[in-house]
Design a protein around this motif. Structure first.
Motif, short mmCIF file in Angstrom:
data_model
loop_
_atom_site.label_atom_id
_atom_site.label_comp_id
_atom_site.label_asym_id
_atom_site.label_seq_id
_atom_site.Cartn_x
_atom_site.Cartn_y
_atom_site.Cartn_z
N ALA A 1 73.13 9.60 -7.54
CA ALA A 1 72.40 11.10 -7.94
C ALA A 1 72.36 11.87 -7.30
O ALA A 1 71.98 13.16 -6.98
N VAL B 1 73.59 15.69 -7.00
CA VAL B 1 73.18 16.91 -7.53
C VAL B 1 73.70 18.23 -5.74
O VAL B 1 73.40 19.33 -5.54
N LEU C 1 71.56 15.25 -15.75
CA LEU C 1 71.50 13.42 -15.16
C LEU C 1 70.75 13.23 -16.52
O LEU C 1 70.15 13.37 -16.76
N VAL D 1 76.07 12.60 -14.12
CA VAL D 1 75.28 14.09 -13.79
C VAL D 1 76.86 14.76 -13.61
O VAL D 1 78.02 15.00 -13.44
N ASP E 1 78.11 19.10 -14.40
CA ASP E 1 77.53 20.41 -13.44
C ASP E 1 77.91 21.48 -14.01
O ASP E 1 79.15 21.00 -14.72
#
Length: 389
Positions: free
Chosen positions: A284, A288, A302, A315, A317
């Motif tokens: 993670a 990130v 998450l 995860v 984005d």
């Protein structure tokens, strides 16, 4: 008397019981106990039976009691020579179980009085029928032991990595961080001691103080990243929440604050093992970090999901995305000659962490379409085939 005749004398119900035990979902030593009970119930005079199973190294026969070394006593002799051996008191015998020309177990039977030949013949016949069952149990036991060995190796590997990170964290804290603190103290003293008619020198000292404070802040961040205390104190869910909060502090690369959310679904009866929590946190952390450094994302989600035999971390984005073919191409160089993608090492590192624990990492991305990293890791002791649900 041949094997079918010896079994036929006991009737068809004996074969039904044998099939029932053979098809039961039991592992050693419970299967050995079931077979021993079946022998006693099937014979006329036998009052006792132990099923001694040879270990994978072929040195000991394992049973509920003390292990018997190959060649030791009647049981060890039967295993070493591959032939039945009657007990000296005439009240039973040690009868080997053969599979593929090798002895894999010994049936040790005893009776209250002299053991009749027909009971010995029955046990010999049962030994032939038990052979494939015990052989399968031995293979399953070996597979379980290999699985446990792999889990122990993964745990030790993660522990070694984290121990090294902890060592570096302590050295940075006790070394570089203390030097920077001392440097800041002396710069403050120099600033106070400098006469007011030296504005240029004062500006240089103030700039040096600013750089020192920035270096100290980066050092503190590096110490926290090497081994976050919250992971040890409160566990994975809290550590992910802290990671999200820290990632959302301040403006992102695009100048806007990064919106990072954490969702936890499902519950575990027991906490995840430390090395599994650590590996998932590192995955993670890397995912990130990639979103912050490279994606120009405005939000990162998450999701941590607990299933019965595995845990999944996702995860995702909404950033610029990238071409997987470019990142994982031989040599790792992107089109246009701009050099190695800075996140290619991180993606490989996440994959290696998951694979070390028997799991996998899947990365989904395309230019302009954001990026999703999914890690699925089995839970030791309850692991089945790793697959998305």
């Amino acid at each position: 008397m041949n094997v079918p005749d010896a079994l036929a004398r006991r009737g068809s119900d004996l074969l039904v019981r044998i099939v029932g035990v053979a098809c039961s979902d039991r592992e050693l030593p419970r299967m050995a106990d079931e077979l021993a009970g079946l022998v006693v119930r099937s014979a006329r005079t036998l009052t006792f039976c132990d099923v001694h199973v040879l270990d994978d190294d072929g040195r000991f026969l394992e049973c509920a009691g003390r292990p018997v070394a190959l060649g030791e006593g009647d049981v060890g002799w039967a295993a070493a020579h591959g032939r039945a051996r009657a007990h000296a008191d005439g009240r039973g015998a040690a009868i080997p179980v053969h599979s593929g020309g090798s002895v894999i177990a010994v049936l040790d039977v005893r009776s209250a009085g002299p053991c009749p030949p027909e009971d010995v013949e029955l046990v010999t016949a049962l030994a032939e029928l038990f052979a494939p069952v015990l052989c399968s149990c031995r293979r399953l036991r070996a597979a379980r032991e290999r699985e446990r060995a792999a889990e122990r190796f993964a745990e030790r590997a993660v522990e070694a990595q984290e121990a090294e990170r902890s060592r570096l964290s302590r050295e940075i804290h006790d070394g570089i961080a203390q030097r920077l603190a001392g440097l800041g103290f002396h710069l403050s003293a120099a600033e106070r001691a400098l006469p007011e008619h030296h504005p240029e020198s004062l500006a240089q000292i103030m700039m040096a103080r600013s750089l020192c404070e920035l270096a100290a802040a980066e050092t503190r961040a590096a110490i926290g990243g090497l081994r976050p205390p919250v992971l040890d104190d409160l566990g994975l869910s809290a550590a992910l929440a802290t990671l999200a909060r820290e990632a959302g502090d301040g403006p992102g690369p695009s100048g806007r604050p990064l919106d990072v959310t954490v969702t936890v679904e499902g519950e575990l009866e027991d906490a995840l093992p430390d090395h599994v929590q650590t590996a998932l946190y590192r995955i993670a952390q890397e995912a990130v970090g990639n979103s912050l450094r490279h994606a120009s994302a405005s939000c990162v989600d998450l999701l941590l999901e607990h299933f019965g035999d595995r845990v999944r971390l996702t995860v995702a984005d909404d950033g610029v995305g990238f071409s997987l073919r470019d990142v994982f191409a031989p040599g790792g160089r992107v089109r246009g000659g701009r050099g190695r993608r800075p996140d290619s090492y991180g993606l490989r590192g996440m994959t290696e962490r998951a694979e070390l624990l028997g799991g996998r990492v899947t990365v989904t991305s395309r230019p302009g379409g954001g990026t999703t990293v999914e890690a699925v890791v089995p839970i030791p002791g309850r692991s089945g085939p790793v697959s998305a649900r």
